[in-house]
Motif scaffolding. Structure first.
Motif, PDB file in Angstrom:
ATOM      1  N   GLU A 145      54.235   8.132  22.997  1.00  0.00           N
ATOM      2  CA  GLU A 145      55.147   9.310  23.191  1.00  0.00           C
ATOM      3  C   GLU A 145      54.971  10.131  24.340  1.00  0.00           C
ATOM      4  O   GLU A 145      55.795  10.593  25.032  1.00  0.00           O
ATOM      5  N   LEU A 146      53.471  10.360  24.516  1.00  0.00           N
ATOM      6  CA  LEU A 146      52.899  11.270  25.837  1.00  0.00           C
ATOM      7  C   LEU A 146      53.422  10.564  27.078  1.00  0.00           C
ATOM      8  O   LEU A 146      53.645  11.019  27.971  1.00  0.00           O
ATOM      9  N   LYS A 147      53.158   9.417  26.929  1.00  0.00           N
ATOM     10  CA  LYS A 147      53.523   8.387  27.929  1.00  0.00           C
ATOM     11  C   LYS A 147      54.770   8.585  28.622  1.00  0.00           C
ATOM     12  O   LYS A 147      55.224   8.383  29.959  1.00  0.00           O
ATOM     13  N   GLN A 148      55.752   8.546  27.682  1.00  0.00           N
ATOM     14  CA  GLN A 148      57.135   8.870  28.034  1.00  0.00           C
ATOM     15  C   GLN A 148      57.645  10.019  28.707  1.00  0.00           C
ATOM     16  O   GLN A 148      58.490  10.059  29.501  1.00  0.00           O
ATOM     17  N   ILE A 149      56.632  11.185  28.498  1.00  0.00           N
ATOM     18  CA  ILE A 149      56.828  12.218  29.231  1.00  0.00           C
ATOM     19  C   ILE A 149      55.745  12.630  30.387  1.00  0.00           C
ATOM     20  O   ILE A 149      55.675  13.739  30.670  1.00  0.00           O
ATOM     21  N   SER A 150      55.076  11.529  30.433  1.00  0.00           N
ATOM     22  CA  SER A 150      54.087  11.886  31.690  1.00  0.00           C
ATOM     23  C   SER A 150      53.033  13.015  31.230  1.00  0.00           C
ATOM     24  O   SER A 150      52.523  13.598  32.219  1.00  0.00           O
ATOM     25  N   ARG A 151      52.711  13.115  30.207  1.00  0.00           N
ATOM     26  CA  ARG A 151      51.641  14.043  29.666  1.00  0.00           C
ATOM     27  C   ARG A 151      50.467  13.192  28.937  1.00  0.00           C
ATOM     28  O   ARG A 151      50.398  12.171  28.564  1.00  0.00           O
ATOM     29  N   SER A 152      49.320  14.024  28.743  1.00  0.00           N
ATOM     30  CA  SER A 152      48.169  13.280  28.454  1.00  0.00           C
ATOM     31  C   SER A 152      47.154  13.992  27.546  1.00  0.00           C
ATOM     32  O   SER A 152      47.650  15.535  27.607  1.00  0.00           O
ATOM     33  N   TYR A 153      46.087  13.895  27.014  1.00  0.00           N
ATOM     34  CA  TYR A 153      45.094  14.606  26.583  1.00  0.00           C
ATOM     35  C   TYR A 153      43.737  14.191  26.735  1.00  0.00           C
ATOM     36  O   TYR A 153      43.630  13.073  27.200  1.00  0.00           O
ATOM     37  N   SER A 154      42.660  14.794  26.423  1.00  0.00           N
ATOM     38  CA  SER A 154      41.379  14.397  26.878  1.00  0.00           C
ATOM     39  C   SER A 154      40.456  14.558  25.839  1.00  0.00           C
ATOM     40  O   SER A 154      39.525  14.187  25.900  1.00  0.00           O
TER      41      SER A 154
ATOM     42  N   ASN B  84      68.936  10.853   8.133  1.00  0.00           N
ATOM     43  CA  ASN B  84      69.473  10.871   9.298  1.00  0.00           C
ATOM     44  C   ASN B  84      70.208  12.170   9.667  1.00  0.00           C
ATOM     45  O   ASN B  84      70.193  12.685  10.681  1.00  0.00           O
ATOM     46  N   SER B  85      70.789  12.882   8.522  1.00  0.00           N
ATOM     47  CA  SER B  85      71.337  13.894   8.810  1.00  0.00           C
ATOM     48  C   SER B  85      70.352  15.215   9.193  1.00  0.00           C
ATOM     49  O   SER B  85      70.776  16.056   9.939  1.00  0.00           O
ATOM     50  N   MET B  86      69.193  15.050   8.759  1.00  0.00           N
ATOM     51  CA  MET B  86      68.089  16.029   9.020  1.00  0.00           C
ATOM     52  C   MET B  86      67.684  15.615  10.675  1.00  0.00           C
ATOM     53  O   MET B  86      67.249  16.688  11.271  1.00  0.00           O
ATOM     54  N   LEU B  87      67.762  14.734  10.970  1.00  0.00           N
ATOM     55  CA  LEU B  87      67.203  14.410  12.478  1.00  0.00           C
ATOM     56  C   LEU B  87      68.526  14.533  13.577  1.00  0.00           C
ATOM     57  O   LEU B  87      68.148  14.610  14.692  1.00  0.00           O
ATOM     58  N   LYS B  88      69.668  14.858  12.732  1.00  0.00           N
ATOM     59  CA  LYS B  88      70.934  14.801  13.844  1.00  0.00           C
ATOM     60  C   LYS B  88      70.728  16.004  14.658  1.00  0.00           C
ATOM     61  O   LYS B  88      70.942  15.902  15.792  1.00  0.00           O
ATOM     62  N   ASP B  89      70.239  17.014  14.169  1.00  0.00           N
ATOM     63  CA  ASP B  89      70.273  18.453  14.875  1.00  0.00           C
ATOM     64  C   ASP B  89      68.938  18.621  15.412  1.00  0.00           C
ATOM     65  O   ASP B  89      68.658  19.765  16.348  1.00  0.00           O
ATOM     66  N   ALA B  90      68.021  17.651  15.379  1.00  0.00           N
ATOM     67  CA  ALA B  90      66.535  18.008  15.982  1.00  0.00           C
ATOM     68  C   ALA B  90      66.473  17.666  17.292  1.00  0.00           C
ATOM     69  O   ALA B  90      67.483  16.927  17.972  1.00  0.00           O
ATOM     70  N   ALA B  91      65.456  18.496  17.661  1.00  0.00           N
ATOM     71  CA  ALA B  91      65.297  18.444  19.450  1.00  0.00           C
ATOM     72  C   ALA B  91      64.809  16.962  19.482  1.00  0.00           C
ATOM     73  O   ALA B  91      64.243  16.386  18.828  1.00  0.00           O
ATOM     74  N   PRO B  92      65.164  16.353  20.729  1.00  0.00           N
ATOM     75  CA  PRO B  92      64.627  14.758  21.035  1.00  0.00           C
ATOM     76  C   PRO B  92      63.203  14.970  21.131  1.00  0.00           C
ATOM     77  O   PRO B  92      62.465  15.867  21.436  1.00  0.00           O
ATOM     78  N   CYS B  93      62.563  13.722  21.076  1.00  0.00           N
ATOM     79  CA  CYS B  93      61.086  13.540  20.866  1.00  0.00           C
ATOM     80  C   CYS B  93      60.538  14.080  22.160  1.00  0.00           C
ATOM     81  O   CYS B  93      59.464  14.794  22.162  1.00  0.00           O
ATOM     82  N   GLU B  94      61.014  14.043  23.259  1.00  0.00           N
ATOM     83  CA  GLU B  94      60.377  14.222  24.537  1.00  0.00           C
ATOM     84  C   GLU B  94      60.249  15.900  24.727  1.00  0.00           C
ATOM     85  O   GLU B  94      59.255  16.307  24.986  1.00  0.00           O
ATOM     86  N   GLU B  95      61.036  16.536  24.064  1.00  0.00           N
ATOM     87  CA  GLU B  95      60.903  17.908  23.868  1.00  0.00           C
ATOM     88  C   GLU B  95      59.890  18.635  22.938  1.00  0.00           C
ATOM     89  O   GLU B  95      59.079  19.365  23.443  1.00  0.00           O
ATOM     90  N   VAL B  96      59.840  17.498  21.944  1.00  0.00           N
ATOM     91  CA  VAL B  96      58.979  18.406  20.796  1.00  0.00           C
ATOM     92  C   VAL B  96      57.579  17.772  21.360  1.00  0.00           C
ATOM     93  O   VAL B  96      56.332  18.593  21.076  1.00  0.00           O
ATOM     94  N   MET B  97      57.330  16.640  21.831  1.00  0.00           N
ATOM     95  CA  MET B  97      56.079  16.046  22.234  1.00  0.00           C
ATOM     96  C   MET B  97      55.660  16.967  23.241  1.00  0.00           C
ATOM     97  O   MET B  97      54.447  17.008  23.609  1.00  0.00           O
ATOM     98  N   ASN B  98      56.294  17.549  24.096  1.00  0.00           N
ATOM     99  CA  ASN B  98      56.102  18.267  25.129  1.00  0.00           C
ATOM    100  C   ASN B  98      55.280  19.454  24.798  1.00  0.00           C
ATOM    101  O   ASN B  98      54.221  19.933  25.092  1.00  0.00           O
TER     102      ASN B  98
END
Length: 208
Positions: free
Chosen positions: A104-113, A64-78
DNA sequence: TGCCAGGCCCTCTTTAGGGCCTT
């Protein structure tokens, strides 16, 4: 249209087994290979917005301490959506990773083909005498050198890449084929185990 | 960890059950 011989081999570490149960990604690792050569890598921790339980901390080594300062999922997945572009995708037990990638991509309205292929389903057909089809077992079975910790996203991606390249090499040698297209492996994973040899012979006779 | 998900795959199957694999 991206080069069909360029693929992304990826692995997620997550808070649990199912995004439908509220689980989120906490790390993504990926390797980009072009014609069998590693050209790029991607690895990022991401903050799921809640504390991960003790099992996940000890299973992955991600605390949890490693994740505390990590960027949120939305930013990384973008960023990751930019990385994978429209390339084809490979993962070990791909149904699991595809489920999280889609969620995760659905949460940020991204997709892949690109299309997914599962290295575990492929290995069940290529290495039919392996003791089991866990990633670590297959790496050991193939006498592939290891240098790192399983259950971290980039390391598992690197090991899956070695397994993938080993399978391509095994098929090339066994069937005297110069190149194994991604589409062939995809079809192979849908072929019954006992029909693999006749499938490969039939493919070879229609391709040469 | 323990058995909370879900797709694949085998078999004592197909009108089903259970193990494997991923975290």
């Amino acid at each position: 249209m991206p080069n069909a011989n360029t693929i992304i081999i990826l692995d997620f570490e997550t808070t649990g087994l199912s995004p439908n149960q509220g689980d989120r990604a906490i790390e993504i690792g990926a390797v980009l290979i072009e014609n069998g050569v590693i050209k790029d890598r991607f690895q990022q921790l991401m903050n799921p917005g809640f504390r991960v339980d003790g099992f996940i901390e000890s299973y992955t080594g991600i605390t949890n301490s490693m994740l505390k300062d990590a960027a949120p999922c939305e930013e990384v997945m973008n960023d990751f959506a930019d990385f994978i572009e429209d390339y084809h995708l490979v993962a070990h037990n791909a149904s699991f990773d595809k489920c999280f990638l889609d969620a995760e991509l659905k949460q940020i309205s991204r997709s892949y083909s690109g299309q997914f292929v599962c290295s575990m389903l492929a290995a069940r057909r290529v290495y039919q005498t392996a003791p089991n089809y866990k990633l670590a077992t297959l790496i050991d079975y193939l006498d592939i050198s290891v240098e790192g910790d399983y259950h971290r996203a980039l390391y598992d991606s690197e090991m899956t890449t070695k397994l993938w390249l080993s399978m391509l090499e095994s098929l090339c040698v066994e069937y005297n084929i110069a190149e194994i297209p991604f589409e062939l492996i995809k079809k192979l994973t849908k072929t019954p185990k006992k029909s693999v040899d006749s499938f490969m012979q039939r493919w070879k006779s229609t391709s040469y």
